[in-house]
Write a protein that holds these residues in place. Structure first.
Motif, PDB file in Angstrom:
ATOM      1  N   THR A   1      18.166  -1.370   8.767  1.00  0.00           N
ATOM      2  CA  THR A   1      17.893  -0.229   9.654  1.00  0.00           C
ATOM      3  C   THR A   1      16.392   0.043   9.729  1.00  0.00           C
ATOM      4  O   THR A   1      15.841   0.245  10.810  1.00  0.00           O
ATOM      5  CB  THR A   1      18.605   1.046   9.121  1.00  0.00           C
ATOM      6  N   THR A   2      15.727   0.030   8.563  1.00  0.00           N
ATOM      7  CA  THR A   2      14.280   0.334   8.576  1.00  0.00           C
ATOM      8  C   THR A   2      13.526  -0.738   9.373  1.00  0.00           C
ATOM      9  O   THR A   2      12.670  -0.414  10.185  1.00  0.00           O
ATOM     10  CB  THR A   2      13.691   0.416   7.145  1.00  0.00           C
TER      11      THR A   2
ATOM     12  N   ASN B   1       8.798   1.579   7.364  1.00  0.00           N
ATOM     13  CA  ASN B   1       8.445   0.890   6.119  1.00  0.00           C
ATOM     14  C   ASN B   1       9.637   0.921   5.147  1.00  0.00           C
ATOM     15  O   ASN B   1      10.044   1.997   4.699  1.00  0.00           O
ATOM     16  CB  ASN B   1       7.237   1.594   5.494  1.00  0.00           C
ATOM     17  N   PRO B   2      10.217  -0.246   4.799  1.00  0.00           N
ATOM     18  CA  PRO B   2      11.397  -0.245   3.920  1.00  0.00           C
ATOM     19  C   PRO B   2      11.120   0.263   2.505  1.00  0.00           C
ATOM     20  O   PRO B   2      12.054   0.577   1.764  1.00  0.00           O
ATOM     21  CB  PRO B   2      11.839  -1.715   3.895  1.00  0.00           C
ATOM     22  N   ALA B   3       9.840   0.369   2.138  1.00  0.00           N
ATOM     23  CA  ALA B   3       9.528   0.866   0.787  1.00  0.00           C
ATOM     24  C   ALA B   3      10.014   2.302   0.597  1.00  0.00           C
ATOM     25  O   ALA B   3      10.181   2.764  -0.531  1.00  0.00           O
ATOM     26  CB  ALA B   3       8.032   0.764   0.523  1.00  0.00           C
ATOM     27  N   ILE B   4      10.276   2.998   1.703  1.00  0.00           N
ATOM     28  CA  ILE B   4      10.814   4.368   1.599  1.00  0.00           C
ATOM     29  C   ILE B   4      12.145   4.349   0.837  1.00  0.00           C
ATOM     30  O   ILE B   4      12.501   5.314   0.162  1.00  0.00           O
ATOM     31  CB  ILE B   4      11.005   4.999   3.007  1.00  0.00           C
ATOM     32  N   LEU B   5      12.863   3.218   0.919  1.00  0.00           N
ATOM     33  CA  LEU B   5      14.185   3.134   0.277  1.00  0.00           C
ATOM     34  C   LEU B   5      14.053   3.199  -1.244  1.00  0.00           C
ATOM     35  O   LEU B   5      14.872   3.808  -1.925  1.00  0.00           O
ATOM     36  CB  LEU B   5      14.900   1.839   0.693  1.00  0.00           C
ATOM     37  N   VAL B   6      13.004   2.552  -1.754  1.00  0.00           N
ATOM     38  CA  VAL B   6      12.764   2.581  -3.198  1.00  0.00           C
ATOM     39  C   VAL B   6      12.449   4.017  -3.624  1.00  0.00           C
ATOM     40  O   VAL B   6      12.919   4.501  -4.655  1.00  0.00           O
ATOM     41  CB  VAL B   6      11.609   1.612  -3.555  1.00  0.00           C
ATOM     42  N   ASP B   7      11.679   4.717  -2.790  1.00  0.00           N
ATOM     43  CA  ASP B   7      11.346   6.115  -3.101  1.00  0.00           C
ATOM     44  C   ASP B   7      12.591   6.993  -3.063  1.00  0.00           C
ATOM     45  O   ASP B   7      12.758   7.898  -3.872  1.00  0.00           O
ATOM     46  CB  ASP B   7      10.329   6.658  -2.091  1.00  0.00           C
ATOM     47  N   LYS B   8      13.465   6.699  -2.100  1.00  0.00           N
ATOM     48  CA  LYS B   8      14.691   7.498  -1.979  1.00  0.00           C
ATOM     49  C   LYS B   8      15.602   7.292  -3.192  1.00  0.00           C
ATOM     50  O   LYS B   8      16.364   8.173  -3.569  1.00  0.00           O
ATOM     51  CB  LYS B   8      15.450   7.119  -0.695  1.00  0.00           C
ATOM     52  N   LEU B   9      15.521   6.097  -3.781  1.00  0.00           N
ATOM     53  CA  LEU B   9      16.370   5.816  -4.952  1.00  0.00           C
ATOM     54  C   LEU B   9      15.755   6.321  -6.251  1.00  0.00           C
ATOM     55  O   LEU B   9      16.418   6.395  -7.278  1.00  0.00           O
ATOM     56  CB  LEU B   9      16.617   4.306  -5.075  1.00  0.00           C
ATOM     57  N   ARG B  10      14.465   6.646  -6.198  1.00  0.00           N
ATOM     58  CA  ARG B  10      13.726   6.979  -7.414  1.00  0.00           C
ATOM     59  C   ARG B  10      14.415   8.033  -8.307  1.00  0.00           C
ATOM     60  O   ARG B  10      14.486   7.851  -9.521  1.00  0.00           O
ATOM     61  CB  ARG B  10      12.311   7.411  -7.016  1.00  0.00           C
ATOM     62  N   PRO B  11      14.961   9.127  -7.749  1.00  0.00           N
ATOM     63  CA  PRO B  11      15.605  10.103  -8.649  1.00  0.00           C
ATOM     64  C   PRO B  11      16.832   9.533  -9.359  1.00  0.00           C
ATOM     65  O   PRO B  11      17.309  10.114 -10.327  1.00  0.00           O
ATOM     66  CB  PRO B  11      16.025  11.244  -7.704  1.00  0.00           C
TER      67      PRO B  11
ATOM     68  N   SER C   1       0.847  -1.192   0.000  1.00  0.00           N
ATOM     69  CA  SER C   1       0.000   0.000   0.000  1.00  0.00           C
ATOM     70  C   SER C   1       0.887   1.247   0.000  1.00  0.00           C
ATOM     71  O   SER C   1       1.993   1.223   0.542  1.00  0.00           O
ATOM     72  CB  SER C   1      -0.840  -0.018   1.272  1.00  0.00           C
ATOM     73  N   HIS C   2       0.389   2.334  -0.587  1.00  0.00           N
ATOM     74  CA  HIS C   2       1.071   3.615  -0.403  1.00  0.00           C
ATOM     75  C   HIS C   2       1.009   3.977   1.076  1.00  0.00           C
ATOM     76  O   HIS C   2       0.101   3.540   1.793  1.00  0.00           O
ATOM     77  CB  HIS C   2       0.388   4.710  -1.227  1.00  0.00           C
ATOM     78  N   PHE C   3       1.942   4.768   1.524  1.00  0.00           N
ATOM     79  CA  PHE C   3       2.000   5.088   2.958  1.00  0.00           C
ATOM     80  C   PHE C   3       2.427   6.541   3.124  1.00  0.00           C
ATOM     81  O   PHE C   3       2.929   7.167   2.175  1.00  0.00           O
ATOM     82  CB  PHE C   3       3.003   4.159   3.657  1.00  0.00           C
TER      83      PHE C   3
END
Ligand SMILES: Cc1cc2nc3c(=O)[nH]c(=O)nc-3n(C[C@H](O)[C@H](O)[C@H](O)COP(=O)(O)OP(=O)(O)OC[C@H]3O[C@@H](n4cnc5c(N)ncnc54)[C@H](O)[C@@H]3O)c2cc1C
Length: 472
Positions: free
Chosen positions: A267-268, A274-284, A234-236
């Motif tokens: 770490t997450t 939520n580890p999905a933040i890592l994918v968002d951080k890599l997005r750029p 899910s989005h968060f």
């Protein structure tokens, strides 16, 4: 007058045409060839089902790369959203059919008033492009109906390929109980709604198919099977988290990226984040990281991490996720982690043998629906157009055979390694080159850049490429 043919009339083709109308200083003859009956909407936004929501928040869905608030501004004029405060509207996951209305509306405005004033000529042709011939710096686009359209430039905006037929021992893909493509006109082929059905796949296509069945009042049980048994996340709501990379170290090799990711993943989890933040951080950086990988590294990534990446990356609206969880609790939907081994078909049923890690079972259903998503490789491909383009050597597969090879300008690279001055490609065709080439935020940039090149404009720096995926 310069003439442009755009093959495909979904988001990519529509926004390329709009940007050409906006950016060209001289009149153009633009022809959009599309085999989709509905203009502008393509596969994703042709749905009429209100339960099919966008899987990207409204603030990231502007069709115009240089006007990031355009969609939210348009949305706020609609009566159903008039009372919605702007910050809330920006974070909303609206029905995909509303987004289809937006694209159609935008298209009508640009080609009704705006383009007419600029003396642009537009023609939309409902047909299939089946071949392109190039001679003397001109292209001839050959349509299945027999018409030939001449062009100075051709944009391939053909979107995803239909799903490949699922291979399973005993499964006859011509069977009336097998539905190979749940994107177009498949509901009429369903058995009576009291029968159980099996969905192959547990990703985004499965989610759409489940929602459609539920809205049809499906009474039978719905099984969804995949090797990993993972539903999309899910989005968060986002939270503060340090950056993983910066511009300087974005081009490091797979091993190092993997080690950074693994360390942050731990770490997450340890911090209950939520580890999905890592994918968002890599997005750029994802396009750059992918392009910097060797073929070996790309293959390694696909083999070992692709599934987990997709689960974290292609998330769904929280309300849809909640509905799936409820359906699982109510035993309307059962998600199975396992491998499909065999199908035995009788007059009434299909019996499917599924093997999990610890258990085997046989599921009896009235229909099997292939929800594995688009076929990726173009060699081989069912598309007449691509069979011909490969045959003439006008295109070559990218090194991963996930699409075709293009230059950074989105010009197609032919079999001889020459960069075409006539053919451009965008969208799903660029997956192997860019990895991230699926959703509106990437595609609108491609449409804008291709239009700039064709309109002979210098590249604008005003476009917004990076988006925040998580909710604010
Ligand atoms: C079910 C679904 C939901 C999605 N939801 C989202 C979302 O919420 N947010 C987001 O950002 N992205 C979403 N996406 C990603 C989506 O792919 C892009 O947003 C975008 O719609 C892709 O548009 P496109 O024009 O490249 O491809 P398409 O929409 O596939 O359009 C291409 C069109 O070209 C036509 N065509 C192909 N070959 C030929 C030919 N030879 N001759 C003539 N016509 C041809 C096809 O029939 C099709 O109509 C979703 C995708 C799917 C499949």
């Amino acid at each position: 007058m310069k003439s442009i043919v755009i093959i495909g009339g979904g988001f990519s083709g529509t926004t390329t045409a709009i940007n050409l109308a906006r950016l060209s200083a001289t009149p153009l003859q633009i022809t959009i060839v599309s085999n989709n009956r509905l203009p502008c909407r393509g596969i994703a936004y042709s749905t009429r089902n209100s339960s099919h929501l966008l899987n990207v928040v409204a603030r990231n869905m502007s069709a115009l790369a240089d006007q990031p608030n355009h969609f939210v501004e348009w949305l706020s004029t609609r009566s159903e959203y008039l009372d919605e405060p702007l910050p809330k509207l920006r974070e909303k996951f609206v029905p995909r059919k509303v987004y289809g209305d937006y694209l159609h509306c935008l298209f009508q405005w640009y080609f009704g008033t705006f383009a007419e004033e600029k003396k642009m000529k537009l023609e939309t042709v409902h047909d299939e492009a089946r071949d392109i011939l190039i001679k003397d710096q001109r292209a001839k686009v050959i349509l299945t109906g027999g018409r030939v359209v001449s062009a100075d430039k051709v944009v391939l905006a053909v979107g995803n390929q239909a799903p490949a037929d699922f291979r399973l021992r005993g499964l006859d893909v011509r069977s009336l109980k097998y539905i190979g493509n749940p994107w177009i006109g498949w509901e009429t082929r369903l058995p009576s709604s009291d029968q159980d059905v099996l969905l192959i796949g547990t990703g985004l296509t499965m989610v759409d198919t489940f929602l459609t069945l539920r809205d049809l009042g499906w009474k039978g049980k719905i099984f969804a099977v995949s090797r990993n048994g993972l539903l999309p996340l899910s989005h968060f709501k986002g939270f503060d988290y340090p950056e993983l990379l910066d511009d300087e170290n974005a081009t490091i090799e797979f091993r190092k990226i993997f080690s950074i990711f693994k360390q942050h993943y731990r770490t997450t989890l340890n911090s209950n984040l939520n580890p999905a933040i890592l994918v968002d951080k890599l997005r750029p950086f994802t396009q750059r990281i992918w392009q910097n990988f060797s073929v070996f590294e790309k293959k390694q990534f696909n083999r070992r991490f692709r599934t987990q990446w997709n689960v974290m990356r292609h998330r769904i609206a929280p309300e849809i996720h909640r509905q799936l969880r409820e359906a699982i609790t109510q035993k309307q939907l059962e998600v199975i982690k396992g491998r499909l081994c065999e199908c035995v078909e009788s007059k009434e049923k299909m019996k499917i043998r599924v093997e999990g890690k610890h258990a085997k079972r046989v599921i009896e259903v009235g229909a099997v629906i292939n929800c594995t998503g688009p076929q990726e490789s173009y060699v081989p491909s069912e598309s007449k157009l691509f069979k011909n383009l490969f045959f003439h050597g006008l295109v070559q597969p990218d090194e991963m055979n996930m699409g075709i090879k293009v230059a950074p300008s989105f010009s197609v690279i032919d079999r001889g390694g020459n960069t075409s001055e006539i053919l451009f490609a965008m969208g799903a065709l660029l997956k192997g080159t860019l990895w991230e080439s699926t959703a509106v935020p990437e595609l609108r940039t491609q449409a804008f850049r291709i239009a700039e090149t064709i309109a002979e404009r210098s590249h604008s720096s005003e476009i917004v490429e990076d988006v925040l995926e998580y909710s604010i």
